[in-house]
Design a protein around this motif. Sequence first.
Motif, PDB file in Angstrom:
ATOM      1  N   TYR A 120     -32.026 -43.961 -30.222  1.00 59.97           N
ATOM      2  CA  TYR A 120     -32.338 -43.017 -30.853  1.00 59.97           C
ATOM      3  C   TYR A 120     -31.767 -42.029 -32.107  1.00 59.97           C
ATOM      4  CZ  TYR A 120     -34.546 -37.938 -29.801  1.00 59.97           C
ATOM      5  OH  TYR A 120     -34.817 -36.741 -30.532  1.00 59.97           O
TER       6      TYR A 120
ATOM      7  N   THR B 276     -37.129 -28.851 -23.690  1.00 56.53           N
ATOM      8  CA  THR B 276     -37.748 -30.015 -23.291  1.00 56.53           C
ATOM      9  C   THR B 276     -37.750 -30.480 -21.981  1.00 56.53           C
ATOM     10  OG1 THR B 276     -37.532 -31.286 -24.674  1.00 56.53           O
ATOM     11  CG2 THR B 276     -39.138 -29.511 -25.755  1.00 56.53           C
TER      12      THR B 276
ATOM     13  N   ASP C 269     -51.810 -38.707 -27.021  1.00 53.88           N
ATOM     14  CA  ASP C 269     -50.812 -38.624 -26.190  1.00 53.88           C
ATOM     15  C   ASP C 269     -51.094 -40.200 -24.898  1.00 53.88           C
ATOM     16  OD1 ASP C 269     -48.307 -36.779 -25.715  1.00 53.88           O
ATOM     17  OD2 ASP C 269     -48.180 -38.498 -23.805  1.00 53.88           O
TER      18      ASP C 269
ATOM     19  N   THR D 111     -33.817 -28.883 -27.997  1.00 54.95           N
ATOM     20  CA  THR D 111     -34.536 -27.606 -27.688  1.00 54.95           C
ATOM     21  C   THR D 111     -35.295 -28.301 -26.268  1.00 54.95           C
ATOM     22  OG1 THR D 111     -35.163 -28.005 -29.728  1.00 54.95           O
ATOM     23  CG2 THR D 111     -37.128 -27.493 -28.365  1.00 54.95           C
TER      24      THR D 111
HETATM   25  P1  NAI Z   1     -40.619 -34.466 -24.421  1.00 52.95           P
HETATM   26  O1  NAI Z   1     -40.505 -35.797 -23.689  1.00 52.95           O
HETATM   27  O2  NAI Z   1     -41.336 -33.563 -24.401  1.00 52.95           O
HETATM   28  O3  NAI Z   1     -42.470 -35.148 -24.954  1.00 52.95           O
HETATM   29  C1  NAI Z   1     -42.386 -35.861 -25.808  1.00 52.95           C
HETATM   30  C2  NAI Z   1     -44.343 -36.385 -25.794  1.00 52.95           C
HETATM   31  O4  NAI Z   1     -44.558 -37.537 -26.461  1.00 52.95           O
HETATM   32  C3  NAI Z   1     -44.336 -37.065 -24.242  1.00 52.95           C
HETATM   33  O5  NAI Z   1     -45.474 -35.931 -24.163  1.00 52.95           O
HETATM   34  C4  NAI Z   1     -44.742 -38.093 -24.458  1.00 52.95           C
HETATM   35  O6  NAI Z   1     -45.818 -38.541 -23.208  1.00 52.95           O
HETATM   36  C5  NAI Z   1     -45.663 -38.607 -25.245  1.00 52.95           C
HETATM   37  N1  NAI Z   1     -44.646 -40.406 -25.424  1.00 52.95           N
HETATM   38  C6  NAI Z   1     -43.487 -40.489 -25.444  1.00 52.95           C
HETATM   39  N2  NAI Z   1     -43.949 -42.068 -26.325  1.00 52.95           N
HETATM   40  C7  NAI Z   1     -45.652 -42.202 -26.690  1.00 52.95           C
HETATM   41  C8  NAI Z   1     -46.387 -43.159 -27.007  1.00 52.95           C
HETATM   42  N3  NAI Z   1     -45.582 -44.562 -27.293  1.00 52.95           N
HETATM   43  N4  NAI Z   1     -47.477 -42.885 -27.856  1.00 52.95           N
HETATM   44  C9  NAI Z   1     -47.428 -41.245 -27.614  1.00 52.95           C
HETATM   45  N5  NAI Z   1     -46.987 -40.921 -27.113  1.00 52.95           N
HETATM   46  C10 NAI Z   1     -45.884 -40.504 -26.568  1.00 52.95           C
HETATM   47  O7  NAI Z   1     -40.485 -34.594 -25.545  1.00 52.95           O
HETATM   48  P2  NAI Z   1     -39.949 -33.056 -26.440  1.00 52.95           P
HETATM   49  O8  NAI Z   1     -38.658 -32.433 -26.903  1.00 52.95           O
HETATM   50  O9  NAI Z   1     -40.961 -32.233 -27.094  1.00 52.95           O
HETATM   51  O10 NAI Z   1     -39.950 -34.180 -28.603  1.00 52.95           O
HETATM   52  C11 NAI Z   1     -41.023 -34.050 -29.147  1.00 52.95           C
HETATM   53  C12 NAI Z   1     -40.230 -35.036 -30.501  1.00 52.95           C
HETATM   54  O11 NAI Z   1     -38.595 -33.986 -31.318  1.00 52.95           O
HETATM   55  C13 NAI Z   1     -39.551 -36.346 -30.347  1.00 52.95           C
HETATM   56  O12 NAI Z   1     -40.038 -36.717 -31.475  1.00 52.95           O
HETATM   57  C14 NAI Z   1     -38.458 -35.628 -29.999  1.00 52.95           C
HETATM   58  O13 NAI Z   1     -37.804 -36.650 -30.923  1.00 52.95           O
HETATM   59  C15 NAI Z   1     -37.559 -35.104 -31.301  1.00 52.95           C
HETATM   60  N6  NAI Z   1     -37.028 -33.401 -31.056  1.00 52.95           N
HETATM   61  C16 NAI Z   1     -36.571 -33.573 -29.860  1.00 52.95           C
HETATM   62  C17 NAI Z   1     -35.243 -32.611 -29.612  1.00 52.95           C
HETATM   63  C18 NAI Z   1     -35.033 -31.631 -29.016  1.00 52.95           C
HETATM   64  O14 NAI Z   1     -33.799 -31.494 -28.145  1.00 52.95           O
HETATM   65  N7  NAI Z   1     -35.866 -31.984 -27.588  1.00 52.95           N
HETATM   66  C19 NAI Z   1     -34.569 -32.507 -30.581  1.00 52.95           C
HETATM   67  C20 NAI Z   1     -34.534 -33.255 -31.863  1.00 52.95           C
HETATM   68  C21 NAI Z   1     -35.893 -34.009 -31.963  1.00 52.95           C
END
Ligand code: NAI
Length: 246
Positions: free
Chosen positions: A154, A189, A36, A187
Amino acid sequence: MRLKDKVTIITGAANGIGFAAAKRFAEEGAKVVLADVDQVQGKSSTKHLQAAGYETIFFPVDVAKRASVDKMVQQVLSVYGAVDVLVNNAGITKDAMLVKMTEEDFQKVLDVNITGVFHCTQAVTPHMIAKGRGKIINTSSVSGIYGNVGQTNYAAAKAAIVGMTKTWAKELGRKGINVNAVAPGFTETSMVAGVPDKVIQQLKAAVPMQRLGKPADIANAYLYLASDEADYVNGTVLHVDGGMMM
Ligand code: NAI
Ligand code: CAA
């Protein structure tokens, strides 16, 4: 144990869905690399899992930067000698209506959400090919499949994930590597924390299950696709959205 000793890199594992996946995979015996850009939370999340007795390690990475990804994968290989599973989970949003979206914010989301997935997958693939086996799991979204107000950048990126997943499934299937994607619905988060409450209420009402997803719901889908149970699943996009989109 469904992932005994499988070396798994999960990007974006410091928080949210990635952290839930790190825990779930570790419970099933995987050796989990939390990768991360958020070093403070990444280290703390890893410590938390280590304290519970799980085999986990943290490596910093900015998936948008090629050199950073190469360094992280080299570190994993020097510690464990293999990468069995890659979960491309890291992602960001920079929401704005089309007329207000800056070119910089358009590009930033593409850099992390598309180019980052390309970097990580390209970095691990030679090792999986040499082994004749591997599992790659990408993260799309309902936004990428059906579009979403305020998410030009996105939605474009998450639609690209579908195209890359299917292309890699065709290229790498013959090498014993499965490539699949999960398309989560909204989701709980920090990513949804900025969505106006009125919109959240509308979203919940639109889901047949009448709730948002929980990080563990998505982690369990990743787990299935990473396990031997999914050995003949390739090029699929698994929707985990409570039936929101069908
Ligand atoms: P989150 O924001 O809680 O976690 C995302 C993580 O990615 C964070 O720990 C952040 O530091 C890390 N990150 C961001 N940029 C980065 C980089 N350049 N290099 C390495 N790490 C990096 O988000 P969440 O919800 O857990 O998202 C996880 C995945 O699920 C993402 O790909 C998101 O697009 C996808 N997603 C999320 C949804 C939601 O409703 N939460 C719905 C559909 C998809
Ligand atoms: N559907 C239809 N119309 C909508 C809408 C929606 N979901 N959201 C906003 N609008 C309309 C508003 O009602 C408003 O209409 P009027 O001009 O007729 O009044 C117009 O669009 C502009 O809306 P705002 O006043 O909110 O405009 P803003 O510039 O202040 O903010 C925005 C725009 C940043 C996009 C804000 O509306 C917003 O944050 N929306 C939520 C975006 C969203 O759903 N993001 C998902 C984050 S979670 C995630 O990304 C994970 C995943 O994979 C799903």
